[in-house]
Scaffold this motif. Structure first.
Motif, PDB file in Angstrom:
ATOM      1  N   PHE A   1       0.817  -1.207   0.000  1.00  0.00           N
ATOM      2  CA  PHE A   1       0.000   0.000   0.000  1.00  0.00           C
ATOM      3  C   PHE A   1       0.860   1.271   0.000  1.00  0.00           C
ATOM      4  O   PHE A   1       0.482   2.284  -0.581  1.00  0.00           O
ATOM      5  CB  PHE A   1      -0.929   0.024   1.216  1.00  0.00           C
ATOM      6  N   LEU A   2       2.012   1.194   0.673  1.00  0.00           N
ATOM      7  CA  LEU A   2       2.863   2.378   0.813  1.00  0.00           C
ATOM      8  C   LEU A   2       3.931   2.480  -0.262  1.00  0.00           C
ATOM      9  O   LEU A   2       4.680   3.459  -0.293  1.00  0.00           O
ATOM     10  CB  LEU A   2       3.552   2.355   2.190  1.00  0.00           C
ATOM     11  N   SER A   3       4.011   1.484  -1.152  1.00  0.00           N
ATOM     12  CA  SER A   3       5.131   1.424  -2.088  1.00  0.00           C
ATOM     13  C   SER A   3       5.225   2.656  -2.979  1.00  0.00           C
ATOM     14  O   SER A   3       6.307   3.236  -3.135  1.00  0.00           O
ATOM     15  CB  SER A   3       5.034   0.157  -2.951  1.00  0.00           C
ATOM     16  N   VAL A   4       4.116   3.060  -3.570  1.00  0.00           N
ATOM     17  CA  VAL A   4       4.159   4.211  -4.477  1.00  0.00           C
ATOM     18  C   VAL A   4       4.386   5.522  -3.729  1.00  0.00           C
ATOM     19  O   VAL A   4       5.238   6.315  -4.139  1.00  0.00           O
ATOM     20  CB  VAL A   4       2.887   4.262  -5.344  1.00  0.00           C
ATOM     21  N   PRO A   5       3.660   5.808  -2.627  1.00  0.00           N
ATOM     22  CA  PRO A   5       3.984   7.043  -1.897  1.00  0.00           C
ATOM     23  C   PRO A   5       5.438   7.122  -1.454  1.00  0.00           C
ATOM     24  O   PRO A   5       6.067   8.176  -1.552  1.00  0.00           O
ATOM     25  CB  PRO A   5       3.038   6.988  -0.690  1.00  0.00           C
ATOM     26  N   LEU A   6       5.987   6.011  -0.980  1.00  0.00           N
ATOM     27  CA  LEU A   6       7.381   6.010  -0.542  1.00  0.00           C
ATOM     28  C   LEU A   6       8.324   6.270  -1.711  1.00  0.00           C
ATOM     29  O   LEU A   6       9.294   7.033  -1.595  1.00  0.00           O
ATOM     30  CB  LEU A   6       7.718   4.671   0.116  1.00  0.00           C
ATOM     31  N   THR A   7       8.046   5.641  -2.846  1.00  0.00           N
ATOM     32  CA  THR A   7       8.901   5.830  -4.017  1.00  0.00           C
ATOM     33  C   THR A   7       8.774   7.244  -4.567  1.00  0.00           C
ATOM     34  O   THR A   7       9.761   7.827  -5.036  1.00  0.00           O
ATOM     35  CB  THR A   7       8.542   4.805  -5.107  1.00  0.00           C
ATOM     36  N   VAL A   8       7.566   7.806  -4.515  1.00  0.00           N
ATOM     37  CA  VAL A   8       7.381   9.202  -4.919  1.00  0.00           C
ATOM     38  C   VAL A   8       8.201  10.119  -4.020  1.00  0.00           C
ATOM     39  O   VAL A   8       8.850  11.063  -4.500  1.00  0.00           O
ATOM     40  CB  VAL A   8       5.888   9.577  -4.869  1.00  0.00           C
ATOM     41  N   CYS A   9       8.203   9.837  -2.717  1.00  0.00           N
ATOM     42  CA  CYS A   9       9.007  10.637  -1.788  1.00  0.00           C
ATOM     43  C   CYS A   9      10.486  10.582  -2.164  1.00  0.00           C
ATOM     44  O   CYS A   9      11.173  11.606  -2.199  1.00  0.00           O
ATOM     45  CB  CYS A   9       8.825  10.125  -0.359  1.00  0.00           C
ATOM     46  N   ILE A  10      10.967   9.366  -2.444  1.00  0.00           N
ATOM     47  CA  ILE A  10      12.380   9.197  -2.802  1.00  0.00           C
ATOM     48  C   ILE A  10      12.701   9.943  -4.090  1.00  0.00           C
ATOM     49  O   ILE A  10      13.733  10.634  -4.199  1.00  0.00           O
ATOM     50  CB  ILE A  10      12.711   7.705  -2.942  1.00  0.00           C
ATOM     51  N   LEU A  11      11.812   9.828  -5.091  1.00  0.00           N
ATOM     52  CA  LEU A  11      12.045  10.512  -6.372  1.00  0.00           C
ATOM     53  C   LEU A  11      12.089  12.027  -6.182  1.00  0.00           C
ATOM     54  O   LEU A  11      12.953  12.711  -6.746  1.00  0.00           O
ATOM     55  CB  LEU A  11      10.952  10.123  -7.361  1.00  0.00           C
ATOM     56  N   ILE A  12      11.157  12.551  -5.394  1.00  0.00           N
ATOM     57  CA  ILE A  12      11.106  14.000  -5.177  1.00  0.00           C
ATOM     58  C   ILE A  12      12.348  14.477  -4.440  1.00  0.00           C
ATOM     59  O   ILE A  12      12.956  15.501  -4.794  1.00  0.00           O
ATOM     60  CB  ILE A  12       9.836  14.375  -4.401  1.00  0.00           C
ATOM     61  N   ILE A  13      12.757  13.749  -3.407  1.00  0.00           N
ATOM     62  CA  ILE A  13      13.947  14.132  -2.649  1.00  0.00           C
ATOM     63  C   ILE A  13      15.187  14.085  -3.537  1.00  0.00           C
ATOM     64  O   ILE A  13      16.004  15.014  -3.542  1.00  0.00           O
ATOM     65  CB  ILE A  13      14.110  13.209  -1.427  1.00  0.00           C
ATOM     66  N   PHE A  14      15.320  13.005  -4.313  1.00  0.00           N
ATOM     67  CA  PHE A  14      16.473  12.890  -5.209  1.00  0.00           C
ATOM     68  C   PHE A  14      16.498  14.014  -6.237  1.00  0.00           C
ATOM     69  O   PHE A  14      17.574  14.510  -6.598  1.00  0.00           O
ATOM     70  CB  PHE A  14      16.445  11.541  -5.933  1.00  0.00           C
ATOM     71  N   SER A  15      15.324  14.420  -6.724  1.00  0.00           N
ATOM     72  CA  SER A  15      15.273  15.454  -7.758  1.00  0.00           C
ATOM     73  C   SER A  15      15.721  16.816  -7.251  1.00  0.00           C
ATOM     74  O   SER A  15      16.086  17.685  -8.043  1.00  0.00           O
ATOM     75  CB  SER A  15      13.854  15.557  -8.327  1.00  0.00           C
ATOM     76  N   HIS A  16      15.691  17.022  -5.904  1.00  0.00           N
ATOM     77  CA  HIS A  16      16.102  18.308  -5.337  1.00  0.00           C
ATOM     78  C   HIS A  16      17.505  18.278  -4.750  1.00  0.00           C
ATOM     79  O   HIS A  16      17.948  19.265  -4.161  1.00  0.00           O
ATOM     80  CB  HIS A  16      15.107  18.741  -4.251  1.00  0.00           C
ATOM     81  N   ILE A  17      18.203  17.151  -4.907  1.00  0.00           N
ATOM     82  CA  ILE A  17      19.591  17.048  -4.468  1.00  0.00           C
ATOM     83  C   ILE A  17      20.457  16.898  -5.717  1.00  0.00           C
ATOM     84  O   ILE A  17      20.345  15.889  -6.425  1.00  0.00           O
ATOM     85  CB  ILE A  17      19.782  15.851  -3.519  1.00  0.00           C
ATOM     86  N   PRO A  18      21.295  17.880  -6.031  1.00  0.00           N
ATOM     87  CA  PRO A  18      22.051  17.848  -7.293  1.00  0.00           C
ATOM     88  C   PRO A  18      22.818  16.541  -7.522  1.00  0.00           C
ATOM     89  O   PRO A  18      22.844  16.025  -8.642  1.00  0.00           O
ATOM     90  CB  PRO A  18      23.002  19.050  -7.155  1.00  0.00           C
ATOM     91  N   ALA A  19      23.438  16.009  -6.484  1.00  0.00           N
ATOM     92  CA  ALA A  19      24.239  14.797  -6.662  1.00  0.00           C
ATOM     93  C   ALA A  19      23.389  13.582  -7.002  1.00  0.00           C
ATOM     94  O   ALA A  19      23.865  12.645  -7.652  1.00  0.00           O
ATOM     95  CB  ALA A  19      25.038  14.523  -5.380  1.00  0.00           C
ATOM     96  N   LEU A  20      22.123  13.586  -6.564  1.00  0.00           N
ATOM     97  CA  LEU A  20      21.242  12.439  -6.791  1.00  0.00           C
ATOM     98  C   LEU A  20      20.247  12.681  -7.916  1.00  0.00           C
ATOM     99  O   LEU A  20      19.442  11.802  -8.228  1.00  0.00           O
ATOM    100  CB  LEU A  20      20.484  12.094  -5.497  1.00  0.00           C
ATOM    101  N   ARG A  21      20.290  13.861  -8.518  1.00  0.00           N
ATOM    102  CA  ARG A  21      19.317  14.183  -9.573  1.00  0.00           C
ATOM    103  C   ARG A  21      19.384  13.226 -10.772  1.00  0.00           C
ATOM    104  O   ARG A  21      18.334  12.863 -11.316  1.00  0.00           O
ATOM    105  CB  ARG A  21      19.536  15.625 -10.037  1.00  0.00           C
ATOM    106  N   PRO A  22      20.575  12.772 -11.213  1.00  0.00           N
ATOM    107  CA  PRO A  22      20.589  11.792 -12.310  1.00  0.00           C
ATOM    108  C   PRO A  22      19.811  10.517 -11.997  1.00  0.00           C
ATOM    109  O   PRO A  22      19.186   9.941 -12.886  1.00  0.00           O
ATOM    110  CB  PRO A  22      22.085  11.513 -12.494  1.00  0.00           C
ATOM    111  N   ILE A  23      19.839  10.093 -10.732  1.00  0.00           N
ATOM    112  CA  ILE A  23      19.058   8.905 -10.348  1.00  0.00           C
ATOM    113  C   ILE A  23      17.572   9.198 -10.472  1.00  0.00           C
ATOM    114  O   ILE A  23      16.791   8.349 -10.930  1.00  0.00           O
ATOM    115  CB  ILE A  23      19.420   8.467  -8.916  1.00  0.00           C
ATOM    116  N   ALA A  24      17.146  10.407 -10.074  1.00  0.00           N
ATOM    117  CA  ALA A  24      15.741  10.781 -10.195  1.00  0.00           C
ATOM    118  C   ALA A  24      15.299  10.799 -11.658  1.00  0.00           C
ATOM    119  O   ALA A  24      14.184  10.402 -11.983  1.00  0.00           O
ATOM    120  CB  ALA A  24      15.504  12.152  -9.561  1.00  0.00           C
TER     121      ALA A  24
END
Length: 361
Positions: free
Chosen positions: A317-340
């Motif tokens: 049930f939490l898989s998509v919200p958790l993954t969305v959180c990770i994607l959003i956080i990665f997208s706002h961190i320059p070093a992790l943006r390529p992963i996003a």
């Protein structure tokens, strides 16, 4: 190095691969070992995001004081959560006890279906479905709901303290940064993450409520047993794209096939609720969410498998919200943006669309 010599690439060190592997292994083990603590905390964080979104909407519409809007939002969200967990928890034992009755009625269903689909299909269904232990399925599906009901007080306590720390956390973040510029940047990133999460959790909750409400009306008109349970599961399963909506139709349809003497209710649920799920999932959902869920389809399935393996049914049930959180956080961190970017559906992130506009090509 002379101008004619090609630039050399820095080789990937074995020590880096080793360290990354160790860190990822420890993270996965920590998630698995700390599930009993992390699951209620994660649910509380997502509920807190929903409460803040609802509170901000109340303030925008009514100009109410912040404390009153927060109180109204907390009351509405926690009351809804309690109602959901109570419905599932109260009907879990009863459904598990009567699951054996559905097993005994399954032979009669097979005989009725024989004349409609033929002996070959009937034999396949009999060989593959008759061996399913309905009691075990019921306990697996509804056992987590009973556990969640028992943890309702703990989740409510977490939410209360998170709301109390909401304003103080911003101040502590600026102090911890040690630099006004760094503190402002961290606050800006936190605002962007919070806004994106509020939009996703709020819109997805609204869409799931609409889907569950329409499905519940269909179940009640048909007289389907445990209509409330199936409606609540429809609400929860809609947080899982594609797969969740299919499962939300299969379970009540199978119960209708066993409960009623005719195949009419089964067809109504399959085609009626299935059409509703299709229309909402393919038109209303994208229209309201926009690019908030711009995730790779493969990533969705991979995240579903991972979180289900680590945290069980609640993890699904939490898989998509958790993954969305990770994607959003990665997208706002320059070093992790390529992963996003790799995690996204088409390589573009939400802030890319805001900066450059939608792709018209």
């Amino acid at each position: 190095m002379t101008p004619s010599e090609p630039p050399t690439r820095t080789p990937l060190r074995l020590s880096v691969v080793r360290d990354v592997t160790i860190v990822l292994t420890l993270v996965v083990l920590g998630l698995y070992a700390g599930a009993s603590f992390l699951i209620p905390l994660t649910i509380a964080l997502l509920i807190n995001v929903l409460i803040i979104a609802l509170s901000d909407r109340v303030i925008a519409l009514t100009r109410a004081p912040v404390w009153l809007a927060n109180l109204a939002a907390v009351t509405v969200v926690l009351a809804g959560l309690f109602m959901i967990t109570y419905i599932l928890g109260s009907q879990a034992t009863q459904f598990a006890r009567t699951a054996g009755t559905y097993e005994s009625q399954f032979d009669g269903v097979i005989n009725r279906v024989t004349g409609l689909v033929g002996n070959d299909v009937t034999s396949f269904v009999r060989d593959n479905l008759i061996s399913i232990d309905m009691t075990s399925v019921a306990r697996i599906l509804l056992g987590s709901a009973t556990s969640m009901l028992n943890q309702f007080f703990l989740i409510s306590l977490y939410v209360a303290f998170l709301m109390a720390e909401r304003l103080a956390f911003r101040k502590k973040l600026r102090i911890a940064a040690g630099n006004p510029v760094t503190g402002a940047e961290l606050s800006s990133v936190l605002d962007a993450i919070t806004f994106s999460l509020q939009r996703y959790v709020g819109v997805k909750t609204f869409i799931s409520l609409v889907t569950a409400g329409i499905s519940y009306s269909v179940f009640r008109v048909l007289g389907l047993e445990y209509a409330e349970t199936w409606a609540v599961l429809t609400f929860a399963l809609n947080f899982i794209p594609s797969i969740g909506s299919i499962i939300a139709v299969i379970f009540p349809a199978m119960i209708a096939l066993v409960q009623f003497e005719t195949i009419g209710p089964f067809l109504i649920i399959v085609f009626g609720c299935g059409t509703i799920q299709f229309l909402i999932g393919n038109f209303l959902d994208p229209a309201l969410l926009g690019r908030s869920l711009n995730m790779s389809t493969f990533l969705v399935i991979l995240a579903l498998t991972f979180w289900t393996t680590v945290w069980g049914l609640i993890g699904a049930f939490l898989s998509v919200p958790l993954t969305v959180c990770i994607l959003i956080i990665f997208s706002h961190i320059p070093a992790l943006r390529p992963i996003a970017v790799l995690m996204s559906l088409d390589g573009r992130l939400a802030d890319d669309v805001k900066s450059h506009g939608p792709d018209r090509g």
